[in-house]
Design an enzyme around this catalytic site. Sequence first.
Site, mmCIF file in Angstrom:
data_model
loop_
_atom_site.group_PDB
_atom_site.id
_atom_site.type_symbol
_atom_site.label_atom_id
_atom_site.label_comp_id
_atom_site.label_asym_id
_atom_site.label_seq_id
_atom_site.Cartn_x
_atom_site.Cartn_y
_atom_site.Cartn_z
ATOM 1 N N SER A 175 0.914 -1.101 -0.067
ATOM 2 C CA SER A 175 -0.070 -0.136 -0.033
ATOM 3 C C SER A 175 0.932 1.093 0.085
ATOM 4 O O SER A 175 1.631 1.571 0.792
ATOM 5 C CB SER A 175 -0.726 0.028 1.273
ATOM 6 O OG SER A 175 -1.430 1.355 1.244
ATOM 7 N N ASP A 331 -6.380 0.730 -9.101
ATOM 8 C CA ASP A 331 -7.549 1.351 -9.219
ATOM 9 C C ASP A 331 -8.096 1.356 -10.807
ATOM 10 O O ASP A 331 -9.242 1.957 -11.129
ATOM 11 C CB ASP A 331 -6.994 3.240 -9.233
ATOM 12 C CG ASP A 331 -6.554 3.478 -7.780
ATOM 13 O OD1 ASP A 331 -7.114 3.071 -6.859
ATOM 14 O OD2 ASP A 331 -5.829 4.301 -7.777
#
Length: 444
Positions: A175, A331
């Site tokens: 992340s 995304d």
Amino acid sequence: MVATPERWIHAAAQPSSQEVTVICGRDKSLTHRAVMFASLASGFSRIHQPLLGADCLSTMDCFRALGVRIETLSPTCVGVISRGFRSFQSPTRDLDCGNSGTTARLMLGILAAQKDLRCRLVGDESLSQRPMRRVVDPLRKMGAEIQGAEQGNFLPLSIRGQLLHPEAIHVDKASAQVKSALILAGLFCEGDTTVTLPTGSRDHSEKLLMRMGAQLQRTQREGLEEIRIHGPFAPLAGEFHIPVDPSSAAFFAVLGLLRSQGVINIPHVLSNPTRIGFLRVLQRMSGALETAEESDLKQTMIEPVFRIRLRGGMALHPTHILPRDVPTLVDEIPILAVAAAFADGPSRFEGLEELRVKESDRLTKTAELLSLAGAEVKIEGDALLIAGGLREVQAFRFDSVGDHRLAMAAAILARLAKKPCCILDAECVRVSFPDFYEVLDTIV
Ligand code: S3P
């Protein structure tokens, strides 16, 4: 309950065989970071072509509340005047992160390290349900004082700034938000902070800091990356030129491939390899995609850029996305799923558990969108299976639940339908691509 404005998207006319140039929005991740580093620096910085989407405006608003002057100098330039992070003042109001996970998580790293500063971070309904302990727990190891519901997992979070101490932290997810929050906290510590995590997540914070002369070392081995930052380090004021967001370009890249003919050109796209996993997937699916480096802009932009060129009317092959690919296209899953629905065979996307905690449960909602449009799709654990072979898009009415990437994926799908389709809460695109529908309308 507030009514959710709906938007009807009409099918595209027969596409023109002419080449069209599509001007996509600027990069969200880089705009956030430019605002943050400029606010931490002492002096005057300019951010050229910032993304003025709602998420980045939330970041600007947080720094204004801390005493930083951020002003629009022209329609394409924002000025930041700061006396540096040592002069941040405790805000007299809540710091509102809106819908922005990047604002909330990265700000936590900065705020926790401001000795004597007190503040409260809040967000909208979606952000208030997203997990924060992935950042809060490692920051607590460094001495942070953060309070909130469920041991600090959810906004609102109250922060009492402290002098943090450096630590060696292992993060179990690839992340960039977690990594960046810890690097930012490490900037204020005396000594070396190290962060180890699985490889693949975007590396803008590291690149920007290295460009500014921070003592930051990066190493990689056996699927793990380690970042070592030596603090304290104050970022430098300067000029930040923001390229086009590859995550926004992805919607028009897929449209370019799915149109029955014509060529779409997308200039000035950020070409950072940690951001363009979707292009590698599309290149495997189709031979109709080319990129060309724009080296004339190398000196100006904060990271290199390229031009993407896509030709419509060619067959798309099915694809297999592996868990290790996901951080570089995290995304882009909804729009890649749209592409896979048209492939000439079944595709499999694996390792998508993070999608459940994005702006919505994007895994479930992507499957819902595809099936409303008539595609065959199944969720198996954290994998998405898409049968492919979609010939005709059924007219659909889809609730984006305020998730910008779902609304844009739905709009691209709707352009390929024969009948008008309806998207609920369609204006949420303002989060990352405020003029998305206007740009879509330029493509015939
Ligand atoms: C972001 C990192 C990604 C991405 C988000 C922006 C960033 O999240 O999904 O839209 O700017 O650091 P994680 O890498 O934390 O999953």
